[in-house]
Design a protein around this motif. Sequence first.
Motif, PDB file in Angstrom:
ATOM      1  N   LYS A  89       0.879  -1.166   0.000  1.00 34.87           N
ATOM      2  CA  LYS A  89       0.000   0.000   0.000  1.00 34.87           C
ATOM      3  C   LYS A  89       0.911   1.210   0.000  1.00 34.87           C
ATOM      4  O   LYS A  89       1.652   1.443   0.966  1.00 34.87           O
ATOM      5  N   VAL A  90       0.893   1.984  -1.079  1.00 35.23           N
ATOM      6  CA  VAL A  90       1.857   3.062  -1.269  1.00 35.23           C
ATOM      7  C   VAL A  90       1.544   4.213  -0.317  1.00 35.23           C
ATOM      8  O   VAL A  90       0.445   4.776  -0.337  1.00 35.23           O
ATOM      9  N   ALA A  91       2.505   4.542   0.501  1.00 37.42           N
ATOM     10  CA  ALA A  91       2.327   5.598   1.499  1.00 37.42           C
ATOM     11  C   ALA A  91       2.304   6.973   0.849  1.00 37.42           C
ATOM     12  O   ALA A  91       2.813   7.168  -0.269  1.00 37.42           O
ATOM     13  N   ALA A  92       1.719   7.949   1.541  1.00 34.72           N
ATOM     14  CA  ALA A  92       1.751   9.334   1.071  1.00 34.72           C
ATOM     15  C   ALA A  92       3.191   9.809   1.007  1.00 34.72           C
ATOM     16  O   ALA A  92       3.987   9.540   1.909  1.00 34.72           O
ATOM     17  N   LYS A  93       3.524  10.474  -0.079  1.00 30.08           N
ATOM     18  CA  LYS A  93       4.872  10.999  -0.294  1.00 30.08           C
ATOM     19  C   LYS A  93       5.924   9.897  -0.241  1.00 30.08           C
ATOM     20  O   LYS A  93       7.046  10.112   0.230  1.00 30.08           O
ATOM     21  N   ALA A  94       5.569   8.733  -0.720  1.00 33.14           N
ATOM     22  CA  ALA A  94       6.521   7.615  -0.771  1.00 33.14           C
ATOM     23  C   ALA A  94       7.664   7.967  -1.713  1.00 33.14           C
ATOM     24  O   ALA A  94       7.479   8.665  -2.714  1.00 33.14           O
ATOM     25  N   PRO A  95       8.874   7.492  -1.415  1.00 31.90           N
ATOM     26  CA  PRO A  95      10.023   7.782  -2.287  1.00 31.90           C
ATOM     27  C   PRO A  95       9.962   6.962  -3.565  1.00 31.90           C
ATOM     28  O   PRO A  95       9.111   6.078  -3.722  1.00 31.90           O
ATOM     29  N   LEU A  96      10.876   7.260  -4.480  1.00 35.42           N
ATOM     30  CA  LEU A  96      11.051   6.402  -5.649  1.00 35.42           C
ATOM     31  C   LEU A  96      11.478   5.028  -5.144  1.00 35.42           C
ATOM     32  O   LEU A  96      12.427   4.899  -4.381  1.00 35.42           O
ATOM     33  N   LEU A  97      10.749   4.000  -5.562  1.00 34.45           N
ATOM     34  CA  LEU A  97      11.036   2.654  -5.101  1.00 34.45           C
ATOM     35  C   LEU A  97      11.624   1.796  -6.226  1.00 34.45           C
ATOM     36  O   LEU A  97      11.480   2.117  -7.411  1.00 34.45           O
ATOM     37  N   PHE A  98      12.262   0.721  -5.815  1.00 37.80           N
ATOM     38  CA  PHE A  98      12.795  -0.258  -6.746  1.00 37.80           C
ATOM     39  C   PHE A  98      12.381  -1.643  -6.246  1.00 37.80           C
ATOM     40  O   PHE A  98      12.452  -1.929  -5.055  1.00 37.80           O
ATOM     41  N   TYR A  99      11.899  -2.470  -7.145  1.00 36.45           N
ATOM     42  CA  TYR A  99      11.583  -3.844  -6.773  1.00 36.45           C
ATOM     43  C   TYR A  99      12.766  -4.723  -7.152  1.00 36.45           C
ATOM     44  O   TYR A  99      13.460  -4.483  -8.144  1.00 36.45           O
ATOM     45  N   TYR A 100      13.017  -5.747  -6.329  1.00 36.08           N
ATOM     46  CA  TYR A 100      14.196  -6.581  -6.541  1.00 36.08           C
ATOM     47  C   TYR A 100      13.945  -7.963  -5.941  1.00 36.08           C
ATOM     48  O   TYR A 100      12.998  -8.163  -5.170  1.00 36.08           O
ATOM     49  N   CYS A 101      14.791  -8.905  -6.290  1.00 41.14           N
ATOM     50  CA  CYS A 101      14.751 -10.225  -5.697  1.00 41.14           C
ATOM     51  C   CYS A 101      15.659 -10.220  -4.478  1.00 41.14           C
ATOM     52  O   CYS A 101      16.830  -9.820  -4.577  1.00 41.14           O
ATOM     53  N   SER A 102      15.145 -10.665  -3.339  1.00 41.73           N
ATOM     54  CA  SER A 102      15.935 -10.621  -2.115  1.00 41.73           C
ATOM     55  C   SER A 102      17.060 -11.658  -2.100  1.00 41.73           C
ATOM     56  O   SER A 102      17.951 -11.599  -1.254  1.00 41.73           O
ATOM     57  N   VAL A 103      17.040 -12.586  -3.074  1.00 43.80           N
ATOM     58  CA  VAL A 103      18.054 -13.634  -3.115  1.00 43.80           C
ATOM     59  C   VAL A 103      19.084 -13.388  -4.215  1.00 43.80           C
ATOM     60  O   VAL A 103      20.285 -13.596  -4.013  1.00 43.80           O
ATOM     61  N   HIS A 104      18.617 -12.917  -5.380  1.00 47.27           N
ATOM     62  CA  HIS A 104      19.504 -12.772  -6.533  1.00 47.27           C
ATOM     63  C   HIS A 104      19.537 -11.322  -7.022  1.00 47.27           C
ATOM     64  O   HIS A 104      18.511 -10.647  -7.034  1.00 47.27           O
TER      65      HIS A 104
END
Length: 275
Positions: A89-104
């Motif tokens: 759930k995207v917070a108000a004034k959320a920063p630029l985010l990046f999605y990634y694999c926590s293993v690789h």
Amino acid sequence: MADQTFAVTVVASGGGNRYRFDGGSQDAETLQLTEGKTYRFTQEDSSNSGHPLRFSTTPDGTHGGGTEYTTGVTTAGTPGSSGAYTEIKVAAKAPLLFYYCSVHSGMGGAAKTIGVGEENLGLAFGHYLTLESADKSTRHRFQNYWVGEDATLSGDSYGFMPFAFSGITITKGGDNQPASIAFPNNELSRPFATVAVEDEYLATITTVLIDPDDKDGFTKLNEYVGQIVTARWDSTSLELSLASVFDAVGADVPRKRITQQLVGHLPLTSRVRVA
């Protein structure tokens, strides 16, 4: 209940594994997430096995020296099995985010966050930064926006490092205001920052209007040149201060091209064309 659901698959592409969404063919595409909305990334497809999707404020997350972003994030199940998902759930004034694999490493991409009511034109401001020694023997080049790879400007390659540039205005009232460049305080920024102050490096900051979905889709807006004079830092950030700003925009210099003018620690000059 999620406002939007993405079905995640993992494919072998470009010499490694990459996330794809909803059966698409684009590797690690840039997503646009609106503040206040909830997004679910289902990882039930067997290709997700061993590849938990997570979020960070740093490209490639923990593999890129960052930490996991957990605000509004919930996870369930085991990737590759029924019922597995990551939800945010995207917070108000959320920063630029990046999605990634926590293993690789190398599997993810950017997730732009958009404020409620903002018109989304797919454009944003970015900066290129060159730090150069007085004898021009040493140069460091960075970009502060992510395009999935190093970006280029005028034939030179710029690696990604988050930084903030401030102190420039476009009015006469901005003359002689302080300017600074702020970095995260980490092992990458500390060595060059120390030398930059000691040797009074010149900093060239180029402001561009960018299309984050197109690494070549930018328009050059302005360029500023200043001399680094001091530095300060705390446990999380490091700031380089430049000589005071002379704001050429609106400076009543009609039909002339302002060029670099630096004498000792005299004001920084912006390179602009004044109509």
